[in-house]
Write an enzyme that holds these catalytic residues in place. Structure first.
Site, PDB file in Angstrom:
ATOM      1  N   ASP A  96       0.913  -1.022  -0.274  1.00 57.88           N
ATOM      2  CA  ASP A  96       0.362   0.218   0.419  1.00 57.88           C
ATOM      3  C   ASP A  96       1.265   1.432  -0.259  1.00 57.88           C
ATOM      4  O   ASP A  96       1.906   1.446   0.636  1.00 57.88           O
ATOM      5  CB  ASP A  96      -0.744  -0.036   1.550  1.00 57.88           C
ATOM      6  CG  ASP A  96      -0.267  -0.209   2.321  1.00 57.88           C
ATOM      7  OD1 ASP A  96       0.847  -0.804   2.293  1.00 57.88           O
ATOM      8  OD2 ASP A  96      -0.597   1.033   3.629  1.00 57.88           O
ATOM      9  N   GLU A 156      -0.168  -1.221   5.905  1.00 58.48           N
ATOM     10  CA  GLU A 156       1.439  -0.738   6.940  1.00 58.48           C
ATOM     11  C   GLU A 156       0.424   0.666   6.943  1.00 58.48           C
ATOM     12  O   GLU A 156       1.289   0.917   8.416  1.00 58.48           O
ATOM     13  CB  GLU A 156       2.521  -1.193   6.297  1.00 58.48           C
ATOM     14  CG  GLU A 156       4.006  -0.737   6.662  1.00 58.48           C
ATOM     15  CD  GLU A 156       4.026   0.929   6.914  1.00 58.48           C
ATOM     16  OE1 GLU A 156       5.249   1.130   7.805  1.00 58.48           O
ATOM     17  OE2 GLU A 156       3.844   1.208   6.297  1.00 58.48           O
TER      18      GLU A 156
HETATM   19 ZN   LIG Z   1       6.691   2.252   4.184  1.00 59.81          ZN
END
Ligand SMILES: [Zn+2]
Length: 429
Positions: free
Chosen positions: A105, A169
């Site tokens: 992401d 994340e």
């Molecule tokens: Zn990163």
């Protein structure tokens, strides 16, 4: 020719492939919450390499009892449907198990300051521009190319290798790395290719928490304002007290790894930011409520509970000295990111192996850095006792306009990781 030299040669011959794969990943827009397009690129690539990807969407029911669990903002907004994680196992000998990989992401493009099209790859000499080239699609490409080079050279590993490409994340990683660990992808060590500028090694991450303060007022027509209580005014007192707390913490808290690679961070290793304020309807009414939302980040040394206590007591002491707030106390909620900081032992074998290889590949001396951003590495270290180190390309303007990295540092990342895999797992042939 030694096999190690052969591995380096094969990798260097894959430079163009590495750029092309990075390009495919950048084009596959995958803002946190919408990771599928980039995961499709990863899945196709693994299949083309003859590997069998395990593809799954996280299930919060299986995670919510974990002490590291919190409901991420992207889960709250989008759920986990259509947001798969991808992992694959490369079976080796009876030796240790190593995880390599990263997050797929990226943060969205919110400003129009970009000189280049963010969802295309732009190459200018050694520089590569595009959203995610550094953080961290370039790193994912570098890891995939490293694995392909190992296969091409025909190295049979002495232990199992796990590759993982995970979601969210940037929002705290609960549905990504925590989900992968809970699914059974628990190694003896991990290397994540975050952009810490090889040969530097990231061995720490910051604690990060989001909070919301709801401040009550008393609404009334502005002409009778003397009978009301302005929530914006009361919220301002809390804002100022939190700023003071931030200044006091900045004076008190030091963590050299956080500013070794960026001297501007010295004296600023902890930070408290009020990012949003919402209050009032129009100029003619005294607002009845004000809501502040903030983020606090801090280096290893304090727990979540300790930091929460400090914020709570600042708000309580403002309320204790205010006639209105003492009777109508502000409410404090914690939401989104609730991450503990972590620190990896620099003597851990994986750290030493990665360091040796990074220095050999680049011909430069590396530094141990980290502790000013929240990272997935904490899940390995804090909850599974697995040492995790980050080694990755150069990264500039991360999360900002014209994010960029370099082809040479991506190639160095790939080479460092390939050799580290061989050295850590050993060979069976
Ligand atoms: Zn990163």
């Amino acid at each position: 020719m030694s096999r190690s030299t052969e591995l380096s040669q094969v990798l260097r011959s894959k430079k163009e492939e590495l750029v092309t794969l990075t390009e495919e990943l950048v084009k596959a827009k995958s803002v946190t919450g919408h990771e599928q397009p980039a995961q499709d690129v990863v899945i196709d690539r693994l299949k083309a390499t003859g590997l069998e990807p395990d593809v799954w969407e996280p299930d919060p029911k299986n995670l919510q009892d974990h002490e590291a669990f919190f409901e991420t903002s992207s889960y709250e907004k989008y759920g986990y449907d259509g947001r798969p994680n991808v992992a694959t196992y490369l079976e080796g000998g009876d030796g240790p198990t190593l995880t390599v990989g990263g997050h797929v992401d990226v943060v969205d493009v919110t400003d129009s300051e970009w000189e280049y099209e963010p969802w295309e790859l732009r190459q200018e000499g050694d520089k590569l521009y595009g959203r995610g080239v550094a953080d961290m699609k370039g790193g994912i490409a570098a890891v995939l190319i490293a694995i392909e080079a190992l296969q091409e050279v025909g190295i049979e590993l002495g232990g199992d290798l796990i590759f993982q490409s995970v979601i969210e994340e940037e929002d705290g990683g609960v549905g990504g790395t925590l989900s992968a660990l809970e699914r059974g992808y628990v190694p003896d060590a991990a290397i994540i290719a975050e952009p810490f500028n090889v040969p530097n090694l990231c061995v720490a991450s910051a604690g990060v928490m989001y909070f919301r303060v709801t401040v009550p007022g008393k609404s009334i027509h502005a002409a009778w304002g003397h009978e009301g209580v302005n929530a914006i005014g009361k919220a301002t007192k809390i804002y100022e007290a939190l700023e003071e707390l931030d200044a006091e913490r900045k004076m008190r808290i030091d963590y050299p790894p956080a500013y070794r690679a960026d001297s501007s961070l010295e004296g600023n290793v902890t930070n408290l930011n009020i990012g949003t304020i919402g209050a009032g309807d129009w100029p003619s009414t005294v607002p009845s409520e004000a809501v502040l939302e903030g983020r606090i980040g801090w280096p290893p040394g304090e727990s979540r509970a300790e930091v929460r206590d400090q914020i709570e007591s600042v708000i309580q002491s403002v309320a204790a000295e205010d006639e209105w707030l003492i009777e109508h106390p502000p409410e404090l909620d914690w939401f989104g990111w609730q991450a503990e900081p972590h620190e990896t032992d620099t003597d851990a074998e994986i750290v030493q192996v990665a360091r040796t290889n990074a220095e050999e590949v680049t011909g430069e001396t590396g530094m141990f850095v980290g502790g000013n951003a929240g990272l997935d590495e904490r899940f390995f270290e804090l909850y599974y006792d697995v040492p995790a180190v980050s080694i990755g390309p150069e990264g500039h303007n991360l999360h900002g306009a014209d994010e960029h990295t370099t082809v040479s540092s991506l190639l160095e990342t790939s080479e460092t990781i390939a050799h580290s895999i061989v050295d850590y797992l050993g060979t069976a042939n």
